[in-house]
Design a protein around this motif. Structure first.
Motif, mmCIF file in Angstrom:
data_model
loop_
_atom_site.group_PDB
_atom_site.id
_atom_site.type_symbol
_atom_site.label_atom_id
_atom_site.label_comp_id
_atom_site.label_asym_id
_atom_site.label_seq_id
_atom_site.Cartn_x
_atom_site.Cartn_y
_atom_site.Cartn_z
ATOM 1 N N ARG B 80 64.489 52.699 78.894
ATOM 2 C CA ARG B 80 65.829 52.473 78.332
ATOM 3 C C ARG B 80 66.650 53.735 78.409
ATOM 4 O O ARG B 80 66.126 54.833 78.246
ATOM 5 N N ALA B 81 67.952 53.560 78.567
ATOM 6 C CA ALA B 81 68.850 54.713 78.521
ATOM 7 C C ALA B 81 68.895 55.238 77.085
ATOM 8 O O ALA B 81 68.536 54.527 76.147
ATOM 9 N N ALA B 82 69.336 56.501 76.947
ATOM 10 C CA ALA B 82 69.419 57.096 75.611
ATOM 11 C C ALA B 82 70.307 56.243 74.701
ATOM 12 O O ALA B 82 70.093 56.149 73.495
ATOM 13 N N SER B 83 71.283 55.581 75.300
ATOM 14 C CA SER B 83 72.184 54.730 74.514
ATOM 15 C C SER B 83 71.485 53.478 73.997
ATOM 16 O O SER B 83 72.051 52.728 73.214
ATOM 17 N N GLY B 84 70.275 53.240 74.471
ATOM 18 C CA GLY B 84 69.569 52.027 74.068
ATOM 19 C C GLY B 84 69.728 50.900 75.068
ATOM 20 O O GLY B 84 69.092 49.859 74.971
ATOM 21 N N GLU B 85 70.590 51.130 76.049
ATOM 22 C CA GLU B 85 70.838 50.092 77.046
ATOM 23 C C GLU B 85 69.572 49.864 77.885
ATOM 24 O O GLU B 85 68.857 50.814 78.207
ATOM 25 N N HIS B 87 67.222 49.260 81.055
ATOM 26 C CA HIS B 87 67.199 49.674 82.459
ATOM 27 C C HIS B 87 67.564 48.438 83.307
ATOM 28 O O HIS B 87 67.236 47.310 82.925
#
Ligand code: FES
Ligand code: FES
Lengths: 765, 157
Positions: B80-85, B87
């Motif tokens: 996951r991206a740091a933003s929580g989004e 992959h």
């Protein structure tokens, strides 16, 4: 305006993001404070008397916190039916298969637990064993259980119409025998259990299951605690395919260890244990005699099937019946006799499997091909002439309320180019067809119906409470989709509490494809109950009738005048301020004949409705190596109504992989004197991505009169038709009909060789 | 005798006390409590335990933990991206219906990630070869292959 906002459309499953991020918790992922690791000691003998067990050394090993044997239990025997109670979770007297549990330990870590197992001294007296159906029923064979003379565990006898008359009137009669060894379920997730007791003696337990209530009852019985103290909790489940249906000795052992050690215990099976000590699928030998008229219509059928059931009954009466019942649903057969025998052997226990009985289904279908060949009728036409129709009764007296058998055959035929291909393909190129039908549940006693509750929150969101369990097929999503649709909410507005015996009401469990039909109907009724109450409030406020309202987009609005609306949240707040209950309740009891019983009375309505499927496969065979290349598969099924087409397509494709690609080309268990030689992928060969052909999916909708939105079930009839299509295609390519499955390359090479020899012998000169 | 090793795990420097006999999978699941990586067999036959080490997909159940010293390990939890989004692969698996029971999913996604990091436009055969060591009992692989294609930019949306 479209009729539905969510139903009938591809909807992202609510459970899958957590699985794609690794956040979903499976049983083996659980860790509890002070948790111990449990391990079972297994019998090295296929059949032996237990003379003595000495656990004292194991108990003294530092780090060991509990050791249990049969002494710790009361010797109770368990069975799915009253008349099949024959299995002790730890046997007192003798072991009946290699791998059966005899004792267990709980220790601070896995190494200590494994070391402790080695310190348990069991004295056995080996007994003569039987490993095949023939040996087991031979005169003087060693007997597994006193209760089952000649090792005949179950005999299902069905006799309808007049088969002698049917055969006499037949234009052509033929008899063939078909066989296949055992298959393995090979669920992604190896079996695992975690158990703990609280200070009040309540058991909390997590494990893969196809129905939490089906686990709770036997646990309550054997632990001698009330049912309300057994809390089977919800957990993510890594596949079941029929193999997580019953109580497992591991569940009971884990609970006993936890109770004895006063600490939580986790047992995680190895892949071998999952293959050997959970369930396997039956080996079958099926003899089929069929008589037809000149047009290929079946006039009489006489079927005798022997199934190798392994050491205990398990779901024996059901397993002995289902392959026949599926086929009697799929095809008309007015005069039919069925004798199904489940035979006990000193091999692991067999249960219900998703693609149950390849040597049965292939037998019926391939024999139709053979008969068709003799009459000059192609296989597809043979199926059309015998296909079940809406409004029929099956031989065992189930009314068929909706049936898309013919439509699935026709559509699969068109899509696959059957007409252009059958009989016109180049050498070693073939096309084949298979059909089948499955139930949407069957009489299941007091647990046969499902109930659901819905509670509203003050912001207009809801919580659905249901016993429905998700084994991976998407049942959780189905529940949310139905509840959200009925109430005009989004999936995000719906919270789900499910499959937890402390909180969720009774439900049959994920058996026999009944969750959509029975559980789905219950959830829909609960949502309609809520809607009725909300509408009453809004109608009162607007001064109109309840029939003029619609719920959509989190609002309730006047159907004729959508401008006039009230948010659901507001309606809830009005209800709260008036102390008016708006919780919903729904329950659904399927229309099945409660007097129907597998052995004693196999007649009456079996299931409220049935699904019907057709698979067509096209293959190319390499005559030198016997390798089969599957070029294209077309899968068609009458699902009633497609609630979520993407999920259904996934079920079709998974069914083709398991039933056809694996079930007909590679999968079977190999044995040496009761030992499984290939318990892992290395020898068992579950299909891989590189093996998979192109698959065309065809969803046929017949809108069942009583299914939720007309839905029935999502893909089992495809799974149970795929083996026959593969078998027919290979037989068509090679010019030889195969009777023994799976059709591995060695069998193909041998068949081609024999065919050539025969042809050469026939050439004069 | 325990030993301390240092490696990069999901972009974070980690020091762990390990027993030299442990596998990477054991350390991930039992010591570091990263249970997203699954054990389906324990001997390299199912791919449920796939992680990425220095850009290559590896069966962590066979990987001796001492070998991880100084390397960069990525697990499903690190995607996951740091933003929580999510992959793109995770998103595609969800959107394409590629997840059923989900037991194979983490391993599938990690295998696929190693592929598309290296090959932006994999063909269907590339994808099939790439996940040939990842067993899935539920899906028949079709929607998984679609998802990987989509994430790589070549498939349905
Ligand atoms: S757990 Fe590592 S390959 Fe199966
Ligand atoms: S989704 Fe169940 S094993 Fe792949």
């Amino acid at each position: 305006m479209e009729k539905f906002t969510l139903i009938g459309k591809n909807m992202k499953r609510i459970d899958t993001a957590a699985k794609a991020t690794g956040e979903a918790i499976f049983s083996a992922d659980l860790t509890l404070p002070r948790m111990l690791i449990g391990k079972a000691l297994r019998s090295p003998y296929p059949h032996a008397r237990i003379v003595a067990i000495d656990t004292s050394k194991a108990e003294r090993l530092p780090g060991v916190k509990a050791v249990i044997t049969a002494q710790d239990m009361c010797g109770d025997k368990w069975g799915v039916f009253r008349y099949t109670q024959d299995q002790q979770f730890l046997p007192t007297e003798k072991v009946r298969y290699m791998g059966e549990e005899v004792a267990a330990v709980a220790a601070i870590d896995e190494d200590t637990a494994l070391q402790a197992l080695k310190l348990i001294d069991v004295q056995y007296e080996a007994l003569p064993s039987v490993f095949t159906i023939d040996d087991a029923i031979a005169a003087g064979a060693p007997q597994l259980h006193d209760a089952y003379p000649n090792n005949i565990n179950v005999h299902v006898k069905i006799d309808v119409g007049d088969i002698e008359k049917g055969f006499n009137e037949s234009y052509l009669v033929r008899e063939d025998t078909f066989s296949a060894p055992e298959d393995a379920y090979f669920q992604g997730e190896p079996y695992a259990v975690v158990a703990q007791f609280d200070q009040a003696g309540n058991l909390e337990i997590w494990m893969p299951n196809a129905g939490p209530h089906m686990k709770a009852k036997p646990l309550s019985n054997v632990l001698k605690i009330p049912l309300n103290k057994v809390r089977v909790r919800k957990i993510t489940i890594g596949g079941a395919f029929g193999g997580r249906s019953e109580i497992s000795p591991a569940d009971v052992i884990c609970a006993f260890l936890a109770r004895k050690a006063h600490r939580p215990v986790k047992i995680v099976y190895t892949r071998e244990e999952n293959t050997v000590a959970t369930r396997q699928a039956h080996a079958l030998v099926t003899k089929i005699k069929t008589g037809v008229d000149r047009e290929g219509k079946v006039l009489a059928r006489d079927i005798t099937c022997h199934m190798d059931g392994g050491a205990y009954s398990s779901t024996g009466p059901i397993a002995t019946s289902v392959p026949f019942l599926c086929m009697e649903q799929a095809y008309r057969m007015d005069n039919v006799r069925y004798n199904g025998y489940r035979i006990l052997t000193n091999k692991p226990i067999r249960g219900m499997y998703r693609v149950h009985g390849r040597a049965f289904a292939c037998g019926i279908d391939i024999q139709l091909d053979m008969i068709g060949a003799a009459l000059g009728i192609d296989p597809l036409t043979m199926r059309l002439r015998n296909a079940r129709q809406t409004g029929d009764y099956t031989p065992t007296k189930s009314y068929v309320a909706s049936c898309g058998m013919t439509e699935s055959i026709v559509k699969a035929g068109e899509k696959s180019g059957w007409k252009e291909k059958f009989g016109k393909l180049p050498p070693y190129h073939g096309i084949g067809i298979g059909c089948n039908s499955v139930q949407t549940g069957f009489p299941m006693g007091i647990r046969g119906g499902s109930q659901a509750f819905i509670k509203l929150n003050e912001d207009g969101g809801i919580t659905v409470i249901t016993g429905i369990v998700d084994n991976g097929q998407g049942n959780d999503n189905m529940v949310v989709q139905i509840a959200a649709e009925e109430l005009g909410l989004t999936p995000d507005d719906v919270q789900l509490i499910s499959a937890d015996t402390e909180v969720t009401p009774s439900d049959p469990g994920s058996y026999a494809m009944c969750e959509t039909f029975i559980g789905g109907n219950a959830v829909r009724l609960a949502a309609q109950d809520v809607k009725k109450k909300l509408f009453r409030i809004v109608a009162g406020e607007f001064g109109i009738g309840v029939d003029n309202l619609t719920a959509r987009d989190r609002k309730i609005f006047v159907t004729e005048n959508p401008e006039k609306s009230m948010s659901i949240a507001k309606a809830v707040r009005i209800a709260l301020s008036r102390n008016e209950s708006i919780s919903g309740e729904g329950s659904y009891w399927p229309n099945v004949d409660p007097k129907r019983e597998w052995v004693k009375n196999p007649y009456g309505q079996l299931s409220e409705t049935f699904s019907f499927g057709t698979v067509i496969a096209e293959v190319k065979v390499d005559p030198e190596t016997g390798q089969v290349e599957v070029l294209e598969v077309t899968a068609a099924q009458d699902v009633g109504f497609a609630l979520n087409p993407q999920v259904i397509e996934g079920q079709f494709e998974g069914g083709v992989a398991m039933g056809g690609q694996g079930g007909m080309l590679s999968e079977f268990l190999q044995w040496h004197e009761g030992r499984v030689l290939n318990p892992t992928q290395f020898g068992y060969l579950v299909p891989l991505a590189i093996d998979m052909p192109k698959i065309n999916n065809i969803i046929v909708e017949t809108i069942d009169p009583n299914g939720p939105y007309g839905a029935k079930e999502a893909g089992m009839s495809v799974a149970m038709s795929a083996a026959q299509a593969y078998c027919g295609a290979i037989s068509n390519a090679v010019g030889v009909y195969f009777h023994d499955y799976p059709i591995t390359p060695d069998k193909i090479v041998k068949a081609i060789e024999e065919k050539k020899q025969k042809e050469n012998a026939e050439v004069p000169g | 005798m325990k030993r301390e090793i240092t490696f990069k795990l999901n972009n974070e420097e980690r020091k762990v006390e390990v027993d030299p006999g442990w596998t990477l999978l054991y350390v991930l699941r039992e010591v570091l409590e990263l249970t997203g990586t699954k054990e389906g067999c324990g001997y390299g036959e199912c791919g449920a335990c796939t992680v990425i080490i220095d850009g290559r997909s590896v069966n962590s159940c066979l990987y001796p933990i001492l070998e991880a010293e100084g390397r960069a390990v990525t697990t499903i939890e690190g995607l996951r991206a740091a933003s929580g989004e999510l992959h793109p692969l995770q998103r595609a698996f969800v959107n394409e219906g590629a997840v059923q029971c989900g037991f194979c999913t983490a391993g599938m996604i990690m295998s696929a990630k190693a592929l598309i990091d290296e090959n932006e436009k994999p063909t269907e055969d590339d994808i099939k070869d790439n996940i040939a060591g990842n067993l899935c009992r539920c899906t028949g692989y079709v929607q998984i292959i679609d998802a990987i294609k989509t994430a790589a930019g070549g498939g349905r949306t």
